[in-house]
Design a protein around this motif. Structure first.
Motif, PDB file in Angstrom:
ATOM      1  N   HIS A   3      -2.407   0.059  16.303  1.00 55.34           N
ATOM      2  CA  HIS A   3      -1.872  -0.458  15.039  1.00 55.34           C
ATOM      3  C   HIS A   3      -1.387  -1.892  15.207  1.00 55.34           C
ATOM      4  O   HIS A   3      -1.142  -2.348  16.321  1.00 55.34           O
ATOM      5  CB  HIS A   3      -0.692   0.395  14.570  1.00 55.34           C
ATOM      6  CG  HIS A   3      -1.102   1.676  13.903  1.00 55.34           C
ATOM      7  ND1 HIS A   3      -1.020   1.875  12.551  1.00 55.34           N
ATOM      8  CD2 HIS A   3      -1.603   2.830  14.429  1.00 55.34           C
ATOM      9  CE1 HIS A   3      -1.454   3.109  12.264  1.00 55.34           C
ATOM     10  NE2 HIS A   3      -1.817   3.710  13.384  1.00 55.34           N
TER      11      HIS A   3
ATOM     12  N   GLU B 223      -4.244  -5.107   8.046  1.00 54.75           N
ATOM     13  CA  GLU B 223      -4.093  -4.547   9.386  1.00 54.75           C
ATOM     14  C   GLU B 223      -5.333  -3.768   9.842  1.00 54.75           C
ATOM     15  O   GLU B 223      -5.774  -3.916  10.985  1.00 54.75           O
ATOM     16  CB  GLU B 223      -2.886  -3.596   9.385  1.00 54.75           C
ATOM     17  CG  GLU B 223      -2.659  -2.890  10.711  1.00 54.75           C
ATOM     18  CD  GLU B 223      -1.678  -1.730  10.578  1.00 54.75           C
ATOM     19  OE1 GLU B 223      -1.118  -1.544   9.478  1.00 54.75           O
ATOM     20  OE2 GLU B 223      -1.490  -1.014  11.566  1.00 54.75           O
TER      21      GLU B 223
ATOM     22  N   HIS C 248      -5.168   3.185  10.012  1.00 51.41           N
ATOM     23  CA  HIS C 248      -5.514   3.062   8.587  1.00 51.41           C
ATOM     24  C   HIS C 248      -7.021   3.077   8.372  1.00 51.41           C
ATOM     25  O   HIS C 248      -7.740   3.701   9.116  1.00 51.41           O
ATOM     26  CB  HIS C 248      -4.832   1.836   7.984  1.00 51.41           C
ATOM     27  CG  HIS C 248      -3.384   1.766   8.375  1.00 51.41           C
ATOM     28  ND1 HIS C 248      -2.409   2.503   7.757  1.00 51.41           N
ATOM     29  CD2 HIS C 248      -2.759   1.102   9.381  1.00 51.41           C
ATOM     30  CE1 HIS C 248      -1.240   2.279   8.355  1.00 51.41           C
ATOM     31  NE2 HIS C 248      -1.426   1.441   9.346  1.00 51.41           N
TER      32      HIS C 248
ATOM     33  N   ASP D 168       1.270  -2.996  13.007  1.00 48.79           N
ATOM     34  CA  ASP D 168       2.374  -3.029  12.033  1.00 48.79           C
ATOM     35  C   ASP D 168       3.646  -2.500  12.683  1.00 48.79           C
ATOM     36  O   ASP D 168       4.320  -1.626  12.175  1.00 48.79           O
ATOM     37  CB  ASP D 168       2.032  -2.224  10.774  1.00 48.79           C
ATOM     38  CG  ASP D 168       1.666  -0.773  11.080  1.00 48.79           C
ATOM     39  OD1 ASP D 168       1.429  -0.434  12.266  1.00 48.79           O
ATOM     40  OD2 ASP D 168       1.629   0.033  10.138  1.00 48.79           O
TER      41      ASP D 168
HETATM   42 ZN   LIG Z   1      -0.432   0.741  11.005  1.00 49.64          ZN
END
Ligand SMILES: [Zn+2]
Length: 351
Positions: free
Chosen positions: A243, A157, A139, A245
């Motif tokens: 990441h 995040e 992101h 998530d």
């Molecule tokens: Zn992510």
């Protein structure tokens, strides 16, 4: 009646004892000590004492080894012994000091993206010399990724993935790798806070605004990495995407590693990091069962489209309370980065 009640005698005894300790404390003070402040690194601490940090670095490490995290980081609030600058003043430390003169000079590199306090990276080895790593934190820019709530605060995040990624960059650079930090924030270096403020000013290497549209956003990363990959054709190149998530909401899975089903090298990289996590869990968290999974997930756009062998890592999910507790602590973010870097070394040297 006893004119000296027993408690008084005891108190006097303690006083004498304390006084004795102070005396020996004073005697030791000829070895200069200093309390590390928040944000201090070894180099800045020595510099503040008016000592050439490079000349005294190894001595400092040797004198304070028990008090250093990972052998190189200070703990704020702890007391550290300072190697004396003048070689002839105190005979006791003379021998230590003489050794310094023979110690090779310390190699460092300045990496501004790591932040003012962390820009100086100590080069520990050349184990990754000649390698090229692309690091993408999930992101960024207009897209904060998954969001968690903590008290009244919102955490995102992208900020935590970025912090882990910078720490990983530092580890790899310290072993001589060339590292491209693809998603970048010029004013957020490595941060030790629990709450990492959310901002939107991340850019994509070197200075491209990140589009909001998801497909465009991912395509931008793919294009950047593939372009650089061409430039370094012939070199050993790897991509690591981070990441926080994972799909593990409500499950008890710590880390996911993904790779491209057709890429043997990508699989090996993912496997090596996975193995390193297993080993480190056994060593540092013997009471916890490590539950990482390791699978091919070619359906992920970045896994499918990028040219270097790669692994896609999900270190938990920032929406999970349990994962939040871990990820908020900077020592844990550092441990994650360190473990990933150990997996990288295992992968590279196992060639
Ligand atoms: Zn992510």
């Amino acid at each position: 009646m006893n004119p000296y009640p027993s408690f008084l005698i005891r108190t006097l005894g303690i006083l004498i004892f304390v006084f004795g300790m102070t005396m020996s404390g004073l005697a030791q003070d000829s070895l200069q000590t200093v309390i590390a402040e928040k944000g201090d690194g070894i180099l800045s601490l020595l510099r503040k004492q008016g000592i050439d940090p490079y000349a005294s670095y190894d001595d400092f490490i040797a004198m304070n080894l028990d008090n250093l995290r990972d052998g190189v980081h200070l703990y704020a609030g702890r007391e550290y012994q300072i190697p004396l600058a003048d070689l002839n003043t105190v005979a006791i430390v003379d021998s230590i000091q003489r050794k310094t003169a023979e110690v090779k000079s310390i190699k460092t590199r300045e990496i501004p993206i790591l932040g003012k306090e962390h820009a100086t990276v100590l080069i520990k080895s050349d184990r990754l010399a000649g390698t090229v790593y692309y690091l993408i934190s999930g992101h960024g820019g207009p897209d904060p990724g998954a969001m968690g709530k903590l008290g009244g605060k919102t955490i995102a995040e992208d900020e935590y993935a970025y912090d882990i990624t910078l720490r990983l960059a530092r580890e790899l650079i310290s072993h001589g790798a060339m590292v491209y930090v693809i998603i970048r924030d010029e004013n957020d270096g490595i941060r030790d806070e629990r709450i990492l403020e959310i901002d939107r000013d991340e850019v994509a290497y070197l200075n491209n605004p990140i589009p909001l549209n998801q497909v465009k956003r991912l395509k931008q990363r793919v294009d950047i990495v593939n372009r650089l990959y061409e430039r370094h054709r012939g070199s050993y190149q790897r991509l690591i995407v981070t990441h926080i998530d994972s799909r593990s909401v409500g499950q008890n899975i710590d880390v996911f590693f993904y790779h491209h089903e057709k890429s043997k090298n990508g699989k090996k990289l993912a496997e090596s990091i996975h193995k390193t996590f297993q080993k480190n869990y056994k060593k540092y968290q013997p009471n916890r069962v490590y539950s990482g999974t390791f699978e091919d997930r070619t359906s992920l756009y970045l896994v499918k489209k990028t040219h270097p062998a790669m692994t896609f890592i999900e270190v938990g999910n920032i929406r999970n309370k349990k994962d939040q507790r871990r990820i908020l602590v900077h020592e844990n973010r550092q441990a994650l980065a360190k473990w990933i870097s150990e997996g990288v070394l295992l992968d590279y040297e196992g060639e």
